[in-house]
Design a protein around this motif. Structure first.
Motif, PDB file in Angstrom:
ATOM      1  N   ARG A 115      15.411 -41.198 -23.569  1.00 21.41           N
ATOM      2  CA  ARG A 115      14.089 -41.484 -23.012  1.00 21.41           C
ATOM      3  C   ARG A 115      13.005 -40.576 -23.580  1.00 21.41           C
ATOM      4  O   ARG A 115      11.867 -40.996 -23.790  1.00 21.41           O
ATOM      5  CB  ARG A 115      14.132 -41.337 -21.489  1.00 21.41           C
ATOM      6  CG  ARG A 115      14.927 -42.439 -20.791  1.00 21.41           C
ATOM      7  CD  ARG A 115      15.006 -42.205 -19.297  1.00 21.41           C
ATOM      8  NE  ARG A 115      15.570 -43.361 -18.605  1.00 21.41           N
ATOM      9  CZ  ARG A 115      15.897 -43.365 -17.316  1.00 21.41           C
ATOM     10  NH1 ARG A 115      15.723 -42.269 -16.576  1.00 21.41           N
ATOM     11  NH2 ARG A 115      16.403 -44.449 -16.762  1.00 21.41           N
ATOM     12  N   ARG A 116      13.352 -39.313 -23.809  1.00 24.98           N
ATOM     13  CA  ARG A 116      12.370 -38.358 -24.330  1.00 24.98           C
ATOM     14  C   ARG A 116      13.069 -37.346 -25.228  1.00 24.98           C
ATOM     15  O   ARG A 116      14.252 -37.064 -25.058  1.00 24.98           O
ATOM     16  CB  ARG A 116      11.684 -37.585 -23.194  1.00 24.98           C
ATOM     17  CG  ARG A 116      10.672 -38.358 -22.397  1.00 24.98           C
ATOM     18  CD  ARG A 116       9.853 -37.399 -21.533  1.00 24.98           C
ATOM     19  NE  ARG A 116      10.637 -36.815 -20.455  1.00 24.98           N
ATOM     20  CZ  ARG A 116      10.319 -35.689 -19.812  1.00 24.98           C
ATOM     21  NH1 ARG A 116       9.253 -34.999 -20.180  1.00 24.98           N
ATOM     22  NH2 ARG A 116      11.058 -35.245 -18.819  1.00 24.98           N
ATOM     23  N   THR A 117      12.312 -36.790 -26.159  1.00 25.33           N
ATOM     24  CA  THR A 117      12.807 -35.700 -26.996  1.00 25.33           C
ATOM     25  C   THR A 117      11.766 -34.592 -27.007  1.00 25.33           C
ATOM     26  O   THR A 117      10.573 -34.855 -27.197  1.00 25.33           O
ATOM     27  CB  THR A 117      13.070 -36.164 -28.442  1.00 25.33           C
ATOM     28  OG1 THR A 117      13.915 -37.309 -28.426  1.00 25.33           O
ATOM     29  CG2 THR A 117      13.738 -35.062 -29.247  1.00 25.33           C
ATOM     30  N   ILE A 118      12.215 -33.369 -26.794  1.00 23.97           N
ATOM     31  CA  ILE A 118      11.329 -32.205 -26.809  1.00 23.97           C
ATOM     32  C   ILE A 118      11.859 -31.216 -27.840  1.00 23.97           C
ATOM     33  O   ILE A 118      13.057 -30.910 -27.853  1.00 23.97           O
ATOM     34  CB  ILE A 118      11.268 -31.525 -25.425  1.00 23.97           C
ATOM     35  CG1 ILE A 118      10.757 -32.513 -24.368  1.00 23.97           C
ATOM     36  CG2 ILE A 118      10.390 -30.278 -25.471  1.00 23.97           C
ATOM     37  CD1 ILE A 118      10.892 -31.994 -22.944  1.00 23.97           C
ATOM     38  N   VAL A 119      10.987 -30.730 -28.711  1.00 27.17           N
ATOM     39  CA  VAL A 119      11.370 -29.740 -29.717  1.00 27.17           C
ATOM     40  C   VAL A 119      10.498 -28.500 -29.538  1.00 27.17           C
ATOM     41  O   VAL A 119       9.266 -28.595 -29.534  1.00 27.17           O
ATOM     42  CB  VAL A 119      11.216 -30.283 -31.146  1.00 27.17           C
ATOM     43  CG1 VAL A 119      11.625 -29.225 -32.170  1.00 27.17           C
ATOM     44  CG2 VAL A 119      12.048 -31.553 -31.331  1.00 27.17           C
ATOM     45  N   THR A 120      11.137 -27.350 -29.384  1.00 27.18           N
ATOM     46  CA  THR A 120      10.430 -26.078 -29.231  1.00 27.18           C
ATOM     47  C   THR A 120      10.758 -25.180 -30.413  1.00 27.18           C
ATOM     48  O   THR A 120      11.927 -25.043 -30.788  1.00 27.18           O
ATOM     49  CB  THR A 120      10.846 -25.367 -27.926  1.00 27.18           C
ATOM     50  OG1 THR A 120      10.546 -26.211 -26.815  1.00 27.18           O
ATOM     51  CG2 THR A 120      10.122 -24.046 -27.768  1.00 27.18           C
ATOM     52  N   VAL A 121       9.731 -24.581 -31.008  1.00 22.18           N
ATOM     53  CA  VAL A 121       9.909 -23.668 -32.139  1.00 22.18           C
ATOM     54  C   VAL A 121       9.281 -22.325 -31.788  1.00 22.18           C
ATOM     55  O   VAL A 121       8.124 -22.259 -31.365  1.00 22.18           O
ATOM     56  CB  VAL A 121       9.262 -24.227 -33.424  1.00 22.18           C
ATOM     57  CG1 VAL A 121       9.429 -23.232 -34.578  1.00 22.18           C
ATOM     58  CG2 VAL A 121       9.865 -25.574 -33.786  1.00 22.18           C
ATOM     59  N   GLU A 122      10.044 -21.261 -31.957  1.00 21.88           N
ATOM     60  CA  GLU A 122       9.550 -19.904 -31.709  1.00 21.88           C
ATOM     61  C   GLU A 122       9.802 -19.048 -32.942  1.00 21.88           C
ATOM     62  O   GLU A 122      10.937 -18.960 -33.426  1.00 21.88           O
ATOM     63  CB  GLU A 122      10.273 -19.281 -30.506  1.00 21.88           C
ATOM     64  CG  GLU A 122       9.925 -17.819 -30.268  1.00 21.88           C
ATOM     65  CD  GLU A 122      10.803 -17.167 -29.215  1.00 21.88           C
ATOM     66  OE1 GLU A 122      10.863 -15.924 -29.186  1.00 21.88           O
ATOM     67  OE2 GLU A 122      11.453 -17.903 -28.441  1.00 21.88           O
ATOM     68  N   ASP A 123       8.755 -18.414 -33.462  1.00 20.25           N
ATOM     69  CA  ASP A 123       8.883 -17.457 -34.556  1.00 20.25           C
ATOM     70  C   ASP A 123       8.644 -16.063 -33.995  1.00 20.25           C
ATOM     71  O   ASP A 123       7.547 -15.768 -33.504  1.00 20.25           O
ATOM     72  CB  ASP A 123       7.884 -17.756 -35.673  1.00 20.25           C
ATOM     73  CG  ASP A 123       8.255 -18.987 -36.476  1.00 20.25           C
ATOM     74  OD1 ASP A 123       7.337 -19.690 -36.931  1.00 20.25           O
ATOM     75  OD2 ASP A 123       9.458 -19.248 -36.648  1.00 20.25           O
ATOM     76  N   ARG A 124       9.648 -15.231 -34.071  1.00 21.90           N
ATOM     77  CA  ARG A 124       9.541 -13.878 -33.520  1.00 21.90           C
ATOM     78  C   ARG A 124       9.319 -12.896 -34.666  1.00 21.90           C
ATOM     79  O   ARG A 124      10.163 -12.736 -35.547  1.00 21.90           O
ATOM     80  CB  ARG A 124      10.801 -13.532 -32.733  1.00 21.90           C
ATOM     81  CG  ARG A 124      10.734 -12.214 -32.012  1.00 21.90           C
ATOM     82  CD  ARG A 124      11.746 -12.136 -30.894  1.00 21.90           C
ATOM     83  NE  ARG A 124      11.441 -13.092 -29.825  1.00 21.90           N
ATOM     84  CZ  ARG A 124      12.055 -13.099 -28.647  1.00 21.90           C
ATOM     85  NH1 ARG A 124      13.005 -12.215 -28.389  1.00 21.90           N
ATOM     86  NH2 ARG A 124      11.733 -13.981 -27.732  1.00 21.90           N
ATOM     87  N   ASN A 125       8.179 -12.214 -34.635  1.00 19.28           N
ATOM     88  CA  ASN A 125       7.780 -11.329 -35.733  1.00 19.28           C
ATOM     89  C   ASN A 125       7.844  -9.847 -35.388  1.00 19.28           C
ATOM     90  O   ASN A 125       7.819  -9.003 -36.289  1.00 19.28           O
ATOM     91  CB  ASN A 125       6.345 -11.657 -36.167  1.00 19.28           C
ATOM     92  CG  ASN A 125       6.189 -13.095 -36.608  1.00 19.28           C
ATOM     93  OD1 ASN A 125       6.761 -13.502 -37.606  1.00 19.28           O
ATOM     94  ND2 ASN A 125       5.428 -13.871 -35.850  1.00 19.28           N
ATOM     95  N   GLU A 126       7.915  -9.527 -34.104  1.00 20.79           N
ATOM     96  CA  GLU A 126       7.832  -8.125 -33.705  1.00 20.79           C
ATOM     97  C   GLU A 126       8.571  -7.922 -32.392  1.00 20.79           C
ATOM     98  O   GLU A 126       8.582  -8.801 -31.522  1.00 20.79           O
ATOM     99  CB  GLU A 126       6.359  -7.719 -33.545  1.00 20.79           C
ATOM    100  CG  GLU A 126       6.133  -6.270 -33.168  1.00 20.79           C
ATOM    101  CD  GLU A 126       4.658  -5.922 -33.060  1.00 20.79           C
ATOM    102  OE1 GLU A 126       4.316  -5.022 -32.273  1.00 20.79           O
ATOM    103  OE2 GLU A 126       3.849  -6.558 -33.769  1.00 20.79           O
ATOM    104  N   ALA A 127       9.195  -6.762 -32.245  1.00 22.16           N
ATOM    105  CA  ALA A 127       9.845  -6.383 -30.990  1.00 22.16           C
ATOM    106  C   ALA A 127       9.888  -4.868 -30.896  1.00 22.16           C
ATOM    107  O   ALA A 127      10.060  -4.176 -31.908  1.00 22.16           O
ATOM    108  CB  ALA A 127      11.261  -6.955 -30.920  1.00 22.16           C
ATOM    109  N   GLU A 128       9.697  -4.345 -29.705  1.00 21.07           N
ATOM    110  CA  GLU A 128       9.735  -2.900 -29.456  1.00 21.07           C
ATOM    111  C   GLU A 128       8.713  -2.153 -30.316  1.00 21.07           C
ATOM    112  O   GLU A 128       8.931  -1.008 -30.719  1.00 21.07           O
ATOM    113  CB  GLU A 128      11.137  -2.340 -29.713  1.00 21.07           C
ATOM    114  CG  GLU A 128      12.217  -2.972 -28.859  1.00 21.07           C
ATOM    115  CD  GLU A 128      13.597  -2.433 -29.178  1.00 21.07           C
ATOM    116  OE1 GLU A 128      13.816  -1.210 -29.033  1.00 21.07           O
ATOM    117  OE2 GLU A 128      14.457  -3.242 -29.585  1.00 21.07           O
ATOM    118  N   GLY A 129       7.601  -2.822 -30.611  1.00 22.85           N
ATOM    119  CA  GLY A 129       6.565  -2.190 -31.411  1.00 22.85           C
ATOM    120  C   GLY A 129       6.878  -2.099 -32.890  1.00 22.85           C
ATOM    121  O   GLY A 129       6.154  -1.435 -33.639  1.00 22.85           O
TER     122      GLY A 129
END
Length: 257
Positions: free
Chosen positions: A68-82
């Motif tokens: 019935r539906r399709t959801i696509v999520t994209v996350e680009d993580r560039n930094e962590a803990e400063g």
């Protein structure tokens, strides 16, 4: 005598001829390959999806899922803990919200039709996940399912077996490790944490991770949300030791040399 309908990973498991394990003949029904096996039903793994007698039509063996539906999520993580990452880590989640053909029917003992139908669902999700990952290569994966309130947890598990996952493994260049999984029954809008691990070795600690996924307005009571996640790397700044991704790659290269 039992019959088995082979999934899209038929060649992968070397069942494409009579030399396959337990396969004594093969036929085509509606263009799909169906093999007759002499193995007892409890000896057939999910490498062969057990179906009905050969005289039955493929449509009786394999139900058609309605996405019935399709959801696509994209996350680009560039930094962590400063700290800036040497290379960003991309994480993608693909959610297919399908109509649950068993919703409201109470306990149903035979879930093999759902397992068989999940092969095409896996291929459908694989194409979208690889597209979302873009130029990156998958290093880790995870899967999950949320069943609407008119269904049962086992309905999601039937859609998340190896039959579902092998088309995705094929699309990302393989995956030797088992895939972390989480399923539950929940109301629309409930969050689920999808566990993830390295695709070729579960002992790579840096890749123990996950994604939190929410389906807006879903799943409805008669739906199941099937989720698959990919990531191009492990946690940023991972530093708890153990086997590394590079070591796994080196081991694979040596084994194939």
């Amino acid at each position: 005598m039992r019959t088995g309908m082979c999934s899209s990973s038929y060649q992968r498991w070397n069942l494409s001829s009579k030399s396959g394990p337990g396969v004594i003949s093969e036929n085509r029904i509606d263009g799909a390959l169906v093999c007759i096996c002499d193995l007892p039903i409890d000896k057939l793994s999910d490498k062969v999806i057990v179906g009905r007698p050969l005289k039955s039509s493929l449509r009786e063996i394999r139900m058609q899922l309605n996405v019935r539906r399709t959801i696509v999520t994209v996350e680009d993580r560039n930094e962590a803990e400063g700290r800036k990452a040497a290379a960003p880590v991309r994480k993608v989640a693909v959610v297919a919200i399908v109509e649950n053909p068993l919703a409201g029917k109470g306990y149903v003992d035979d879930l093999k039709p759902l397992i068989a139908a999940s092969v095409d669902l896996g291929a459908f999700i694989a194409a979208r996940a690889v597209e979302a990952l873009g130029p990156h290569k998958a290093q880790s994966y995870g899967k999950a399912g949320i069943v609407g309130l008119a269904g049962y947890q086992e309905h999601a598990n039937a859609l998340l077996t190896t039959a579902f996952a092998n088309p995705i493994r094929d699309a990302i260049g393989g995956g030797d490790a088992w895939i972390s999984s989480m399923t539950k029954v929940a109301a629309p809008g409930t969050m689920i944490d999808v566990p993830m691990n390295h695709k070729d070795d579960v002992y790579v600690r840096s890749h123990y991770d996950g994604m939190s996924v929410v389906v807006p307005d879903g799943p409805q009571p008669d739906e199941v949300a099937i989720i698959f996640c990919l990531a191009s790397g492990g946690r940023l700044n991972a530093r708890v030791g153990g086997m590394t991704h590079d070591e796994v790659e080196a081991r694979k290269a040596k084994a194939s040399a």
